[in-house]
Design an enzyme around this catalytic site. Structure first.
Site, PDB file in Angstrom:
ATOM      1  N   MET A  34      66.345  32.023  37.305  1.00 36.06           N
ATOM      2  CA  MET A  34      66.653  33.490  37.689  1.00 36.06           C
ATOM      3  C   MET A  34      66.831  34.296  36.770  1.00 36.06           C
ATOM      4  O   MET A  34      68.000  33.890  36.010  1.00 36.06           O
ATOM      5  CB  MET A  34      67.655  33.614  38.702  1.00 36.06           C
ATOM      6  CG  MET A  34      67.466  33.101  40.146  1.00 36.06           C
ATOM      7  SD  MET A  34      65.972  33.802  41.162  1.00 36.06           S
ATOM      8  CE  MET A  34      66.854  35.569  41.488  1.00 36.06           C
ATOM      9  N   GLY A  36      67.184  37.553  35.891  1.00 32.64           N
ATOM     10  CA  GLY A  36      67.826  38.989  36.331  1.00 32.64           C
ATOM     11  C   GLY A  36      66.501  39.916  36.248  1.00 32.64           C
ATOM     12  O   GLY A  36      66.856  41.150  36.028  1.00 32.64           O
ATOM     13  N   VAL A  38      62.547  41.447  37.580  1.00 29.11           N
ATOM     14  CA  VAL A  38      62.163  41.436  39.117  1.00 29.11           C
ATOM     15  C   VAL A  38      60.972  40.524  39.264  1.00 29.11           C
ATOM     16  O   VAL A  38      60.907  40.022  40.509  1.00 29.11           O
ATOM     17  CB  VAL A  38      61.237  42.826  38.903  1.00 29.11           C
ATOM     18  CG1 VAL A  38      59.991  42.879  38.064  1.00 29.11           C
ATOM     19  CG2 VAL A  38      60.870  43.186  40.406  1.00 29.11           C
ATOM     20  N   SER A  40      60.991  37.001  38.459  1.00 27.71           N
ATOM     21  CA  SER A  40      61.884  35.912  39.106  1.00 27.71           C
ATOM     22  C   SER A  40      62.583  35.991  40.429  1.00 27.71           C
ATOM     23  O   SER A  40      62.469  35.447  41.461  1.00 27.71           O
ATOM     24  CB  SER A  40      62.836  35.478  38.181  1.00 27.71           C
ATOM     25  OG  SER A  40      63.945  36.398  37.730  1.00 27.71           O
ATOM     26  N   CYS A 124      60.171  27.761  23.308  1.00 26.19           N
ATOM     27  CA  CYS A 124      61.242  28.017  24.224  1.00 26.19           C
ATOM     28  C   CYS A 124      60.954  27.375  25.622  1.00 26.19           C
ATOM     29  O   CYS A 124      61.541  26.520  26.422  1.00 26.19           O
ATOM     30  CB  CYS A 124      61.860  29.366  24.599  1.00 26.19           C
ATOM     31  SG  CYS A 124      62.895  29.619  25.907  1.00 26.19           S
ATOM     32  N   CYS A 226      64.165  36.832  22.903  1.00 25.35           N
ATOM     33  CA  CYS A 226      65.465  37.046  23.673  1.00 25.35           C
ATOM     34  C   CYS A 226      66.665  37.174  22.803  1.00 25.35           C
ATOM     35  O   CYS A 226      67.392  37.797  23.108  1.00 25.35           O
ATOM     36  CB  CYS A 226      65.271  35.995  24.633  1.00 25.35           C
ATOM     37  SG  CYS A 226      65.393  34.207  24.038  1.00 25.35           S
TER      38      CYS A 226
END
EC number: 2.8.1.13
Length: 398
Positions: A34, A36, A38, A40, A124, A226
């Site tokens: 998750m 944060g 839409v 996921s 990642c 990120c």
């Protein structure tokens, strides 16, 4: 790396796995990454609707300071928690910041120091989301993990050596397909992953989120790297690597300005070079043609398709084949005929791939047509039909 036997294109005709194909969902625990966002959020909803035992996991991959990045991370966690509360599932949190620094960020800095342009999202996915996250999810009793990536996977199959794997496949939404970023994830990891939104287009995902009154329904998609957040890339990189200013030189050897450091530029770049009008030159845009590391010079020229930006061959190394087996065809005289991308969202480019090492971890690629701005440090990713075969880091081009 092992080589496959009996390779042919028919090996990639396995059907895509749908959630309804997974047996006994009521007895199957899935941990969803998750973020944060839409995608996921809707992935969790779709898994829940399909009858799975669903739990969420929020990953902290970067130790933010007290600035914008910290606020964004806290907002993402709050949104993930709100979605989980809304649909009635537990949310776990895990801190992978140390793993991220060691396995992703240090490599990111080393590549920029070497004059290349890395793609940390690929590493990642390989090292964090499909290794550290998967390992952690197993400790929570997960049978599968799930992510909100726009990609698909095949049904599982068993290799001759007994390893259960799955093919990585393009997402149904061509505009959002993220298989390029997942090419380094092994098929054994793909076999343990579900991609609920891979069969959907983005507008449908947002519609489902709105239908379920999720706080993320209208949330803007995250872009960029990120750990940089909303900061300017140059400002971020200066915190970790010393800048080495030097001369900007034209393709015919005339010095026309100063650059701030070669690491801030990439091949084919047009904006942000800082070149104004140049005497005796036409009023046309300037493009980065080359980064001359030995002389610390930025070579520039005019013309979008300048000859120095065009190449028809490249060498790639650190190959990651999804099947964890190099296709036998790359060792043949004819090579492997397939499609390739040298950057995200690039249209498929027809090419032939030949092994340049005994184990297939290094390849030479010959394109049918010249390619523009092939960039060392980025990835060349290979496809047959809907299936992503894998890819490697671009080392050089000619």
């Amino acid at each position: 790396m092992t080589t496959s036997t009996g390779f042919d294109n028919n090996a990639y005709n396995l059907p895509a796995l749908r959630l309804s194909d997974v047996p006994n969902p009521a007895q199957t625990r899935v941990v969803v990454g998750m973020s944060g966002g839409v995608d996921s959020s809707v992935s969790a909803v779709l898994l829940q609707q399909a009858g799975f035992q669903v739990e969420g996991l929020f990953m902290k991959n970067w130790e933010e300071d007290d600035g914008t990045e910290y606020c964004t991370a806290m907002e993402d966690l709050a949104d993930a928690q709100a979605v989980c509360d809304k649909i009635g599932i537990n949310l776990h949190t895990a801190n992978f910041a140390m793993e991220y620094w060691d396995r992703v960020f240090e490599h990111f800095l080393a590549e920029y120091q070497a004059g290349r342009t890395p793609n940390p999202d690929i590493l990642c996915n390989k090292e964090i989301k499909f290794k550290a996250f998967l390992d952690y999810a197993v400790t929570l009793g997960a049978d599968y993990i799930a992510t909100g990536h726009y990609t698909r996977r095949s049904v599982n199959y068993t290799r001759e050596d007994g390893l259960e794997v799955a093919h990585l496949m393009r997402g149904l939404d061509n505009n959002k397909d993220q298989s390029y970023f997942l090419h380094a994830v092994g098929g054994d990891k793909i076999a343990k992953t579900l991609f609920p939104v891979g069969e959907l287009e983005k507008p449908e995902v947002r519609r489902i989120a709105e239908e379920h009154d999720l706080i993320t329904a209208k949330k803007k998609d995250s872009t960029g790297i990120c750990f940089i957040g909303e900061r300017r890339f140059k400002d971020f990189l200066q915190q970790y690597l010393p800048a080495k200013p030097g001369n900007i030189v034209t393709d015919d050897g005339i010095t026309i300005g100063k650059h701030d450091g070669l690491m801030y530029y990439t091949l084919g770049q047009r904006g942000g070079i800082g070149i104004g009008g140049v005497k005796d030159r036409p009023e046309e845009p300037w493009f980065v043609l080359q980064k001359d590391l030995s002389n610390n010079e930025l070579i520039v020229g005019q013309g979008h398709d300048h000859p120095m930006l065009l190449s028809q061959r490249l060498t790639a190394y650190k190959l990651d084949w999804v099947e964890r087996i190099a296709p036998a065809a790359i060792f043949s005289e004819q090579g492997l005929k397939c499609m390739a991308k040298t950057r995200y969202r690039q249209p498929d480019q027809s090419c032939t791939v030949f092994a340049d090492s005994d184990d297939g971890s290094r390849v030479k690629v010959i394109f049918d047509e010249p390619q523009r701005a092939v960039t060392p440090g980025q990835s060349a990713v290979f496809y047959i039909g809907e299936v992503c075969l894998g890819g490697g880091v671009i080392e050089s081009f000619e």
